[in-house]
Scaffold this motif. Structure first.
Motif, PDB file in Angstrom:
ATOM      1  N   GLY A  25       0.804  -1.205   0.000  1.00 45.59           N
ATOM      2  CA  GLY A  25       0.000   0.000   0.000  1.00 45.59           C
ATOM      3  C   GLY A  25       0.840   1.259   0.000  1.00 45.59           C
ATOM      4  N   GLY A  26       0.165   2.401  -0.018  1.00 44.54           N
ATOM      5  CA  GLY A  26       0.845   3.685   0.025  1.00 44.54           C
ATOM      6  C   GLY A  26       1.755   3.898  -1.169  1.00 44.54           C
ATOM      7  N   GLY A  27       2.939   4.459  -0.906  1.00 45.12           N
ATOM      8  CA  GLY A  27       3.891   4.700  -1.983  1.00 45.12           C
ATOM      9  C   GLY A  27       4.451   3.439  -2.600  1.00 45.12           C
ATOM     10  N   TYR A  28       4.220   2.296  -1.942  1.00 46.16           N
ATOM     11  CA  TYR A  28       4.709   1.020  -2.470  1.00 46.16           C
ATOM     12  C   TYR A  28       3.631   0.267  -3.265  1.00 46.16           C
ATOM     13  N   ALA A  29       2.471   0.865  -3.426  1.00 46.29           N
ATOM     14  CA  ALA A  29       1.370   0.164  -4.080  1.00 46.29           C
ATOM     15  C   ALA A  29       1.705  -0.126  -5.550  1.00 46.29           C
ATOM     16  N   ASP A  38      11.326   0.212   2.986  1.00 44.51           N
ATOM     17  CA  ASP A  38      10.627   0.120   4.270  1.00 44.51           C
ATOM     18  C   ASP A  38       9.241  -0.494   4.143  1.00 44.51           C
ATOM     19  N   ASP A  39       8.955  -1.102   3.029  1.00 48.24           N
ATOM     20  CA  ASP A  39       7.683  -1.795   2.865  1.00 48.24           C
ATOM     21  C   ASP A  39       7.632  -2.980   3.831  1.00 48.24           C
ATOM     22  N   ASP A  40       6.427  -3.384   4.185  1.00 42.20           N
ATOM     23  CA  ASP A  40       6.238  -4.540   5.058  1.00 42.20           C
ATOM     24  C   ASP A  40       6.852  -5.775   4.394  1.00 42.20           C
ATOM     25  N   PRO A  41       7.818  -6.441   5.040  1.00 44.09           N
ATOM     26  CA  PRO A  41       8.447  -7.616   4.424  1.00 44.09           C
ATOM     27  C   PRO A  41       7.461  -8.700   4.020  1.00 44.09           C
ATOM     28  N   ALA A  42       6.369  -8.830   4.782  1.00 43.75           N
ATOM     29  CA  ALA A  42       5.366  -9.834   4.425  1.00 43.75           C
ATOM     30  C   ALA A  42       4.689  -9.481   3.108  1.00 43.75           C
ATOM     31  N   ASN A  43       4.456  -8.195   2.882  1.00 39.01           N
ATOM     32  CA  ASN A  43       3.865  -7.774   1.607  1.00 39.01           C
ATOM     33  C   ASN A  43       4.824  -8.022   0.450  1.00 39.01           C
ATOM     34  N   VAL A  44       6.092  -7.690   0.656  1.00 39.83           N
ATOM     35  CA  VAL A  44       7.087  -7.917  -0.401  1.00 39.83           C
ATOM     36  C   VAL A  44       7.183  -9.406  -0.721  1.00 39.83           C
ATOM     37  N   ALA A  45       7.202 -10.238   0.307  1.00 36.07           N
ATOM     38  CA  ALA A  45       7.265 -11.682   0.082  1.00 36.07           C
ATOM     39  C   ALA A  45       6.062 -12.175  -0.704  1.00 36.07           C
ATOM     40  N   ALA A 227       9.250  14.662  -7.071  1.00 36.51           N
ATOM     41  CA  ALA A 227       8.146  14.927  -6.140  1.00 36.51           C
ATOM     42  C   ALA A 227       8.640  15.309  -4.745  1.00 36.51           C
ATOM     43  N   GLY A 228       9.945  15.280  -4.546  1.00 41.38           N
ATOM     44  CA  GLY A 228      10.493  15.686  -3.258  1.00 41.38           C
ATOM     45  C   GLY A 228      10.778  14.570  -2.290  1.00 41.38           C
ATOM     46  N   GLY A 229      10.750  13.324  -2.748  1.00 41.80           N
ATOM     47  CA  GLY A 229      11.078  12.195  -1.888  1.00 41.80           C
ATOM     48  C   GLY A 229       9.871  11.340  -1.571  1.00 41.80           C
ATOM     49  N   GLY A 230      10.030  10.470  -0.579  1.00 51.50           N
ATOM     50  CA  GLY A 230       8.974   9.549  -0.202  1.00 51.50           C
ATOM     51  C   GLY A 230       9.349   8.110  -0.492  1.00 51.50           C
ATOM     52  N   PRO A 231       8.427   7.178  -0.249  1.00 51.23           N
ATOM     53  CA  PRO A 231       8.705   5.760  -0.488  1.00 51.23           C
ATOM     54  C   PRO A 231       9.003   5.490  -1.958  1.00 51.23           C
ATOM     55  N   LEU A 232       9.812   4.461  -2.192  1.00 49.84           N
ATOM     56  CA  LEU A 232      10.132   4.074  -3.566  1.00 49.84           C
ATOM     57  C   LEU A 232      10.017   2.567  -3.710  1.00 49.84           C
ATOM     58  N   GLY A 233       9.039   2.126  -4.489  1.00 47.42           N
ATOM     59  CA  GLY A 233       8.915   0.710  -4.808  1.00 47.42           C
ATOM     60  C   GLY A 233       9.754   0.355  -6.022  1.00 47.42           C
TER      61      GLY A 233
END
Length: 241
Positions: A25-29, A38-45, A227-233
């Motif tokens: 979710g969020g910036g990693y969606a 910093d995404d939830d490791p369970a989501n990445v898995a 965009a000035g930063g933030g999460p990166l998937g």
């Protein structure tokens, strides 16, 4: 369902995955397959498991990418990430995975020898020779350069990739730069440069998809920076025999 693009010139099972079809979710969606954020490791898995299942692979193997020229032969028994930017195999059922967010994912195949490769090619890695090193590693497994097809997948396109003179000078080939917004800026054709570095193989083809321009389909490091930063998937590209 994990969404991916393919190219008809690659006869091995492969996919240039988009960001669609995952659980983050969020910036990693949503199909974030990067292991170092910093995404939830369970989501990445779960995302990586969905991509692996979409390809029908027994296992997905990947790397700790460092923007260098190192290539390794993939091993299904790996329990930790090796530092390298490309991997090769002659083992069926093993998916070779590369993650990107503007850099070029390059998938290789020699259908006669039964050898595949995958490389992460940012400008540093391409200049350092990671693509040629991948071909050399495939040759050691029995491939022949004239039989190898490589496809350069979704990456930042030249109109979106404005750089300064230091990068232009490091690449050292003016053919791959167009004028930028002023005399101090240039637009770099990363995909074209990668294809040029692979001019000695059977075919080096460009998928022609701009990661920065399609926010709904691809993660982009440059878009995040603007965009000035933030999460990166990161999206995954993979190939298997």
């Amino acid at each position: 369902m994990a969404e991916y693009l393919t190219h008809g010139a690659l006869t091995a099972r492969h996919g240039f995955f988009t960001r669609r079809g995952g659980v983050s979710g969020g910036g990693y969606a949503s199909l974030n397959c990067g292991l170092r954020g910093d995404d939830d490791p369970a989501n990445v898995a779960e995302n990586r498991a969905r991509a692996t299942a979409a390809l029908g692979a027994a296992r997905l193997v990947s790397l700790r990418q460092v923007h260098g020229p190192a290539v390794v032969e993939a091993e299904p028994e790996w329990t930790s990430l090796l530092e390298a930017d490309a991997l090769v195999t002659d083992r069926p059922g093993l998916a070779l995975g590369i993650i990107t967010a503007d850099c070029a994912p390059v998938l290789f195949h020699d259908p006669v020898a039964g050898v595949a490769g995958a490389a992460h090619a940012g400008w540093r890695g391409a200049v350092a020779g990671v693509l040629e090193a991948t071909v050399d590693a495939m040759v050691k497994l029995g491939a022949e350069p004239q039989r190898i097809t490589a496809v350069i997948g979704p990456c930042i396109a030249q109109p979106s990739y404005e750089v300064r003179a230091d990068l232009r000078d490091a690449v050292g080939d003016a053919r791959f730069f167009a004028p930028g917004r002023d005399a101090a800026h240039f637009q770099f054709d990363l995909a074209g440069y990668c294809a040029h570095r692979l001019s000695g193989i059977g075919a080096a083809l460009v998928l022609g998809v701009d990661t920065l321009a399609e926010e709904d389909r691809f993660f982009s490091h440059r878009r995040r920076t603007l965009a000035g930063g933030g999460p990166l998937g990161h999206q995954l590209s993979a190939i298997m025999l």
